[in-house]
Write a protein that holds these residues in place. Sequence first.
Motif, PDB file in Angstrom:
ATOM      1  N   ASN A 239       0.839  -1.186   0.000  1.00  0.00           N
ATOM      2  CA  ASN A 239       0.000   0.000   0.000  1.00  0.00           C
ATOM      3  C   ASN A 239       0.881   1.246   0.000  1.00  0.00           C
ATOM      4  OD1 ASN A 239      -2.315  -1.746   1.947  1.00  0.00           O
ATOM      5  ND2 ASN A 239      -2.885  -0.698   0.062  1.00  0.00           N
ATOM      6  N   ASP A 240       0.352   2.330  -0.509  1.00  0.00           N
ATOM      7  CA  ASP A 240       1.073   3.605  -0.542  1.00  0.00           C
ATOM      8  C   ASP A 240       1.321   4.057   0.898  1.00  0.00           C
ATOM      9  OD1 ASP A 240       2.056   6.118  -0.974  1.00  0.00           O
ATOM     10  OD2 ASP A 240       0.301   6.879  -2.054  1.00  0.00           O
ATOM     11  N   PHE A 241       2.408   3.542   1.483  1.00  0.00           N
ATOM     12  CA  PHE A 241       2.709   3.781   2.900  1.00  0.00           C
ATOM     13  C   PHE A 241       4.214   3.935   3.054  1.00  0.00           C
ATOM     14  CE2 PHE A 241       3.537   2.128   7.272  1.00  0.00           C
ATOM     15  CZ  PHE A 241       2.827   3.093   7.977  1.00  0.00           C
ATOM     16  N   SER A 242       4.640   5.106   3.439  1.00  0.00           N
ATOM     17  CA  SER A 242       6.079   5.373   3.575  1.00  0.00           C
ATOM     18  C   SER A 242       6.298   6.378   4.699  1.00  0.00           C
ATOM     19  CB  SER A 242       6.636   5.926   2.257  1.00  0.00           C
ATOM     20  OG  SER A 242       8.011   6.155   2.361  1.00  0.00           O
ATOM     21  N   LYS A 243       7.313   6.107   5.505  1.00  0.00           N
ATOM     22  CA  LYS A 243       7.645   6.982   6.632  1.00  0.00           C
ATOM     23  C   LYS A 243       6.436   7.200   7.535  1.00  0.00           C
ATOM     24  CE  LYS A 243      11.332   9.306   4.086  1.00  0.00           C
ATOM     25  NZ  LYS A 243      11.866  10.591   3.560  1.00  0.00           N
ATOM     26  N   GLN A 244       5.704   6.100   7.769  1.00  0.00           N
ATOM     27  CA  GLN A 244       4.543   6.059   8.659  1.00  0.00           C
ATOM     28  C   GLN A 244       3.387   6.930   8.195  1.00  0.00           C
ATOM     29  OE1 GLN A 244       4.642   3.752  11.188  1.00  0.00           O
ATOM     30  NE2 GLN A 244       6.583   3.289  10.145  1.00  0.00           N
ATOM     31  N   VAL A 245       3.391   7.272   6.893  1.00  0.00           N
ATOM     32  CA  VAL A 245       2.314   8.079   6.336  1.00  0.00           C
ATOM     33  C   VAL A 245       1.600   7.257   5.267  1.00  0.00           C
ATOM     34  CG1 VAL A 245       1.712  10.165   5.056  1.00  0.00           C
ATOM     35  CG2 VAL A 245       3.516  10.237   6.796  1.00  0.00           C
ATOM     36  N   LEU A 246       0.259   7.154   5.379  1.00  0.00           N
ATOM     37  CA  LEU A 246      -0.544   6.414   4.414  1.00  0.00           C
ATOM     38  C   LEU A 246      -1.067   7.375   3.358  1.00  0.00           C
ATOM     39  CD1 LEU A 246      -1.858   3.644   3.722  1.00  0.00           C
ATOM     40  CD2 LEU A 246      -3.862   4.412   5.011  1.00  0.00           C
ATOM     41  N   PHE A 253      -9.051   6.963  -1.466  1.00  0.00           N
ATOM     42  CA  PHE A 253      -8.558   5.615  -1.714  1.00  0.00           C
ATOM     43  C   PHE A 253      -7.053   5.554  -1.499  1.00  0.00           C
ATOM     44  CE2 PHE A 253     -12.066   5.625  -5.096  1.00  0.00           C
ATOM     45  CZ  PHE A 253     -13.019   5.253  -4.170  1.00  0.00           C
ATOM     46  N   THR A 254      -6.571   4.393  -1.044  1.00  0.00           N
ATOM     47  CA  THR A 254      -5.136   4.138  -0.948  1.00  0.00           C
ATOM     48  C   THR A 254      -4.762   3.134  -2.022  1.00  0.00           C
ATOM     49  OG1 THR A 254      -5.043   4.581   1.417  1.00  0.00           O
ATOM     50  CG2 THR A 254      -3.270   3.252   0.489  1.00  0.00           C
ATOM     51  N   ASN A 255      -3.884   3.523  -2.913  1.00  0.00           N
ATOM     52  CA  ASN A 255      -3.475   2.659  -4.019  1.00  0.00           C
ATOM     53  C   ASN A 255      -2.273   1.810  -3.634  1.00  0.00           C
ATOM     54  OD1 ASN A 255      -5.312   3.250  -6.261  1.00  0.00           O
ATOM     55  ND2 ASN A 255      -4.518   5.332  -6.096  1.00  0.00           N
ATOM     56  N   LEU A 256      -1.812   1.017  -4.580  1.00  0.00           N
ATOM     57  CA  LEU A 256      -0.643   0.167  -4.400  1.00  0.00           C
ATOM     58  C   LEU A 256       0.552   0.747  -5.131  1.00  0.00           C
ATOM     59  CD1 LEU A 256      -2.355  -3.274  -4.973  1.00  0.00           C
ATOM     60  CD2 LEU A 256      -1.544  -2.375  -2.795  1.00  0.00           C
ATOM     61  N   LYS A 257       1.732   0.480  -4.587  1.00  0.00           N
ATOM     62  CA  LYS A 257       2.981   0.900  -5.215  1.00  0.00           C
ATOM     63  C   LYS A 257       3.965  -0.269  -5.181  1.00  0.00           C
ATOM     64  CE  LYS A 257       2.830   5.887  -4.277  1.00  0.00           C
ATOM     65  NZ  LYS A 257       3.551   7.023  -3.654  1.00  0.00           N
ATOM     66  N   ILE A 258       4.997  -0.170  -6.001  1.00  0.00           N
ATOM     67  CA  ILE A 258       6.100  -1.135  -5.966  1.00  0.00           C
ATOM     68  C   ILE A 258       7.278  -0.495  -5.244  1.00  0.00           C
ATOM     69  CG2 ILE A 258       7.801  -2.379  -7.358  1.00  0.00           C
ATOM     70  CD1 ILE A 258       5.643  -2.843  -9.437  1.00  0.00           C
ATOM     71  N   TYR A 259       7.841  -1.244  -4.331  1.00  0.00           N
ATOM     72  CA  TYR A 259       9.005  -0.805  -3.567  1.00  0.00           C
ATOM     73  C   TYR A 259      10.166  -1.752  -3.832  1.00  0.00           C
ATOM     74  CZ  TYR A 259       5.723   2.161  -1.015  1.00  0.00           C
ATOM     75  OH  TYR A 259       4.779   3.093  -0.673  1.00  0.00           O
TER      76      TYR A 259
END
Length: 639
Positions: A239-246, A253-259
């Motif tokens: 999920n689009d979640f980085s540095k504890q931020v959604l 909506f929360t989309n998906l990302k590739i990490y």
Amino acid sequence: MRLKNYILTSVVLVSSITTFSQSGLQKKADNLFNKFSFVDATAVYKELISKNDNADYATRQLADCYAYMRNPDSAVVYYKKAVQQPNIPTQYYYKYAQALRGINDYEESRVWLKHFKEAGGDINETKFLNDANFINSIFNAKPQYKVKDLNFNSKYSDFGAYEKDENIYFVSSRDEGGVSKHDYGWNEEPFLDIYIKAASSNDSIVNNKFKLRGNVNTVYHEGPLTISKDGKTMYFSRNDFSKQVLGRTDEGFTNLKIYKATLDDGKWTNIAEVPFNSSIYSIAHPALNSDGTKLYFTSDMPGGLGGTDIYYVDINNNEYGTPQNLGAPVNTNKNDCFPFINNEGNLFLASDGHPGLGLLDIFGTVSNENNQIISVINLGVPVNSSKDDFSFFMNENDLSGYFASNREGGVGSDDIYAFDRVPQLKIEGTVTDAETNTPITNATVTLLDGNSNPIATLQTEKNGHYTINIDRDADYYVNIKNNDYLDNTTAITSKGIDRNMTSLNANIALSPSKNKITPTTELQSIYFDFNKYDIRQDSTIELDRIVNLMMITYPNMVIKIASHTDARGTSKYNNVLSEERANATYNYLINKGINPSRIIEHKGYGEQRLTNQCNGTVRCTEAQHQLNRRTQFIVVEIN
């Protein structure tokens, strides 16, 4: 987990928009629906129906809830009611047809596809007309895969198995044996994490102790994944979640990302986004090709062909190119997702847009000599079912791997299954001139079944080579014709061969026809028991036929007799044994009244002219050795 509850949360909720006033109960149901809390939403929609509060709308919404939860058994109940409503939107005919496929009711599904088409719905004409033939061909085809359950599946969602360096990585919503994450409202299961276990381990309990070490897993969704050939780089969905931020879109909506992650002292760390991610659409399901120069993925970015498409980017010195849509025939106007590239560079995917058995099916692709994909092939049963089948993975040996399914008989909402693939078997060989040993171009090769019924016909190449795919555990004849040569028919069997063997060799020599007369195909070989030269009872039938042909049908026909052995025993002994077989054959024909002058040669060749690869260097069955213990009849003249 159900596929749609994880891939593309930004594209699915058009049906919740209404133009009439809403009761408080309906607002509650729609709010749950729009937040993807489908389990809770179903309860409220059922309450609306029981109170007859805008029941038609609630029925459609309830059917959609079950469809999004990938529960066609319940979805068909409410879609059946919905399609009886006056002025029902055309799309519900299609939704009902798809749900019917999910419960194996293909005949009724075609009825509603027809309604959809007649109402102006967009449906591929060829797919619609050929559906019945497709279903029959899938179920009648001989399976190439053997599927088995895995003992570490849980009561939750398990999928995305990926084997690397003797470990199996997989995605699961099990969150047992530790502090639980939040539940996901779509299906009320915990969010997904990536787990790892030894491939050789038979442990049935895989709990939080098996979670991937490092910083990959968070309180939201992670997985599936792919790992570079050197094992040091991982790409994974999250999920689009980085540095504890959604991250959220304007619609919430929360989309998906590739990490990307790197392996450091046994832990996956240094988490970073790939630069082509977006917060307004999803990018997920990463898959690397074998040399790591292309990264494939699923996305619902604008400009695609359908709900989700498969894309790729080029990777060069850790720089990423612009996403490229694979286009048709891979992508359709529906959902194409979960790409995988095997060791040979072939693409596999899951799709509900190509002709399939139900919801998502798994497909392979076929490429031409320029590596352009030219067709998509359904892998058939038992890999595919009427339910969701997805997240295909194949090991480097191309003979084993994994996929996931929510089919009947599993232990969770999605389960991981292992497969063993039986590789395609072929007959191949070179057709040559028996006198000069030079290859014969454009000879006609006909494959016949054990009852002499033609199956396939082709021409030899410039080097005299030919190849034909065949089934295992079957008997065949290979007939070779060329206008300048006499016909040759050779028996071949695929019974009892090793499952890893992919080719049977059948090099065949043709004798020149001196008078260029139309050759005959009526002289078949006869066969001998191991270490014997006696004429067998079954061989007398063929020998008597030859006598009849030479005395009545072709009274001037002149032949040669060539006898052979298998490769067991010494060469010297086999030469003697083959001579005995030639003599026994010759004597039988002479004793039946054939003039000796019409058999100009009867000769033994020992083990020099084997019909297959059984030369003592590979393990062969008795049936394969039997093909070499033979006498052949070569027509010299038919005047």
